[in-house]
Design a protein around this motif. Structure first.
Motif, mmCIF file in Angstrom:
data_model
loop_
_atom_site.group_PDB
_atom_site.id
_atom_site.type_symbol
_atom_site.label_atom_id
_atom_site.label_comp_id
_atom_site.label_asym_id
_atom_site.label_seq_id
_atom_site.Cartn_x
_atom_site.Cartn_y
_atom_site.Cartn_z
ATOM 1 N N ILE A 150 42.452 17.249 56.980
ATOM 2 C CA ILE A 150 42.958 16.069 56.420
ATOM 3 C C ILE A 150 44.737 15.597 57.185
ATOM 4 N N GLU A 151 44.708 14.816 57.416
ATOM 5 C CA GLU A 151 46.837 14.195 57.789
ATOM 6 C C GLU A 151 46.093 12.773 57.062
ATOM 7 N N PHE A 152 47.887 12.239 57.085
ATOM 8 C CA PHE A 152 47.526 10.443 56.594
ATOM 9 C C PHE A 152 48.697 10.091 58.310
ATOM 10 N N GLY A 153 48.090 8.676 58.409
ATOM 11 C CA GLY A 153 49.123 8.228 59.440
ATOM 12 C C GLY A 153 49.919 7.076 58.353
ATOM 13 N N TYR A 154 50.192 6.429 59.801
ATOM 14 C CA TYR A 154 51.099 5.045 59.155
ATOM 15 C C TYR A 154 50.050 4.297 58.039
ATOM 16 N N ASP A 155 51.007 3.957 56.942
ATOM 17 C CA ASP A 155 50.232 2.525 56.230
ATOM 18 C C ASP A 155 48.935 2.950 55.596
ATOM 19 N N TYR A 156 49.027 4.274 54.620
ATOM 20 C CA TYR A 156 48.170 4.238 53.713
ATOM 21 C C TYR A 156 46.769 5.305 54.610
ATOM 22 N N TYR A 157 46.648 5.172 55.795
ATOM 23 C CA TYR A 157 45.393 5.559 56.365
ATOM 24 C C TYR A 157 45.569 7.294 56.631
ATOM 25 N N MET A 158 44.309 7.689 55.858
ATOM 26 C CA MET A 158 43.610 8.701 55.746
ATOM 27 C C MET A 158 42.338 8.981 56.593
ATOM 28 N N TYR A 159 42.782 10.620 57.064
ATOM 29 C CA TYR A 159 42.037 11.167 58.228
ATOM 30 C C TYR A 159 41.802 12.813 57.477
ATOM 31 N N VAL A 160 39.821 12.227 57.850
ATOM 32 C CA VAL A 160 39.492 13.645 56.999
ATOM 33 C C VAL A 160 38.045 14.331 57.889
ATOM 34 N N TYR A 161 38.349 15.100 58.611
ATOM 35 C CA TYR A 161 37.134 16.291 58.951
ATOM 36 C C TYR A 161 36.743 17.266 57.971
ATOM 37 N N THR A 162 35.437 16.827 58.369
ATOM 38 C CA THR A 162 34.789 17.809 57.051
ATOM 39 C C THR A 162 33.803 18.059 57.226
ATOM 40 N N GLN A 163 32.869 19.108 57.017
ATOM 41 C CA GLN A 163 31.076 19.087 57.307
ATOM 42 C C GLN A 163 30.101 18.533 56.219
ATOM 43 N N LEU A 164 31.034 17.717 55.229
ATOM 44 C CA LEU A 164 30.224 17.322 54.438
ATOM 45 C C LEU A 164 29.235 15.717 55.295
ATOM 46 N N GLU A 165 28.155 15.505 54.813
ATOM 47 C CA GLU A 165 27.635 14.705 55.220
ATOM 48 C C GLU A 165 28.587 13.319 55.386
ATOM 49 N N THR A 166 28.695 12.498 56.191
ATOM 50 C CA THR A 166 28.236 10.868 55.705
ATOM 51 C C THR A 166 28.827 10.183 54.334
ATOM 52 N N ALA A 167 27.119 10.539 54.398
ATOM 53 C CA ALA A 167 26.590 9.326 53.169
ATOM 54 C C ALA A 167 27.652 9.924 51.578
ATOM 55 N N GLU A 168 27.954 11.147 51.780
ATOM 56 C CA GLU A 168 28.750 11.575 50.832
ATOM 57 C C GLU A 168 29.826 11.640 50.819
ATOM 58 N N LEU A 169 30.612 11.816 51.833
ATOM 59 C CA LEU A 169 31.480 11.403 51.876
ATOM 60 C C LEU A 169 32.332 9.976 51.893
ATOM 61 N N GLN A 170 31.862 8.886 52.481
ATOM 62 C CA GLN A 170 31.731 7.821 52.339
ATOM 63 C C GLN A 170 31.040 7.006 50.550
ATOM 64 N N GLU A 171 30.538 7.670 49.853
ATOM 65 C CA GLU A 171 30.208 7.904 48.078
ATOM 66 C C GLU A 171 32.135 8.407 47.052
ATOM 67 N N ILE A 172 32.092 9.922 47.784
ATOM 68 C CA ILE A 172 33.230 9.787 47.350
ATOM 69 C C ILE A 172 34.431 8.667 47.501
ATOM 70 N N ALA A 173 34.438 8.141 48.744
ATOM 71 C CA ALA A 173 35.979 7.010 48.733
ATOM 72 C C ALA A 173 35.392 6.270 47.540
ATOM 73 N N SER A 174 34.398 6.007 48.370
ATOM 74 C CA SER A 174 33.590 4.137 47.167
ATOM 75 C C SER A 174 34.261 4.657 46.134
ATOM 76 N N ASN A 175 33.578 5.871 45.599
ATOM 77 C CA ASN A 175 33.578 6.271 44.000
ATOM 78 C C ASN A 175 35.369 5.702 43.140
ATOM 79 N N HIS A 176 36.122 6.317 44.681
ATOM 80 C CA HIS A 176 37.665 5.552 44.116
ATOM 81 C C HIS A 176 37.980 4.716 44.374
#
Length: 184
Positions: A150-176
């Motif tokens: 996990i790392e953060f770029g400028y202007d509130y861009y958050m970059y995540v590499y994970t073994q989670l499925e893309t759909a699951e990661l997308q759902e987590i982001a959307s939930n928040h």
């Protein structure tokens, strides 16, 4: 290989970079064809008190959005069974001459004890995320056993590499109330 060397190698590897997911607060519909955000939006804690799209950014609204990022990371840690993150890389030059205020006193006190290679328990992860979002530190957070980066770029861009499925990661982001790979 030291963890800092591994991170540096990853950051220079274009193929690895393509597997990173971008999570942001910016609406995908407000990106132009070149992938540039064209909306009128705040990008820093220093924007509190300024107006965007006719609305003032208040401390309360800022903290609400900041907590969306914190809770997204905490959900990712929970879903991956991650109990700690390691500071794989740390820059803390922005801590120098920071004025202590009620909103940042706990963060700045915590930041003084941070160092590369240090493990951060899940209970302290919100503090380091806030330090990154408020641009007090730049940190790359990893858990190599869980395949998490996990790392953060400028202007509130958050970059995540994970073994989670893309759909699951997308759902987590959307939930928040955050957006997943907004540039398509």
């Amino acid at each position: 290989m030291r963890i800092a060397d591994l991170i540096r190698n990853r950051q220079n590897d274009l193929n690895w970079q393509k597997t990173m997911h971008c999570i942001v607060k910016y609406q995908p519909s407000l990106y132009d064809d070149n992938g540039c955000y064209v909306g009128d939006e705040w990008t820093s804690i220093s924007d509190i008190g300024n107006f965007f799209n006719g609305k003032e950014l208040t401390l309360e609204k800022y903290l609400e959005v900041e907590n969306h990022y914190v809770n997204t990371i905490l959900d990712i840690l929970n879903k991956t069974g991650t109990k700690y993150l390691t500071i794989g890389y740390l820059e803390s030059d922005n801590l120098i001459d920071q004025e202590i205020t009620p909103i940042n006193a706990e963060l700045l006190s915590f930041a003084k004890g941070l160092d590369s290679g240090q493990r951060i328990g899940i209970d302290k992860v919100p503090l380091i995320i806030k330090l990154c979002l408020r641009e007090y530190v730049y940190a790359v957070l990893v858990n190599l056993k869980r395949g998490l980066h996990i790392e953060f770029g400028y202007d509130y861009y958050m970059y995540v590499y994970t073994q989670l499925e893309t759909a699951e990661l997308q759902e987590i982001a959307s939930n928040h109330s955050l957006y997943f790979n907004p540039r398509g």
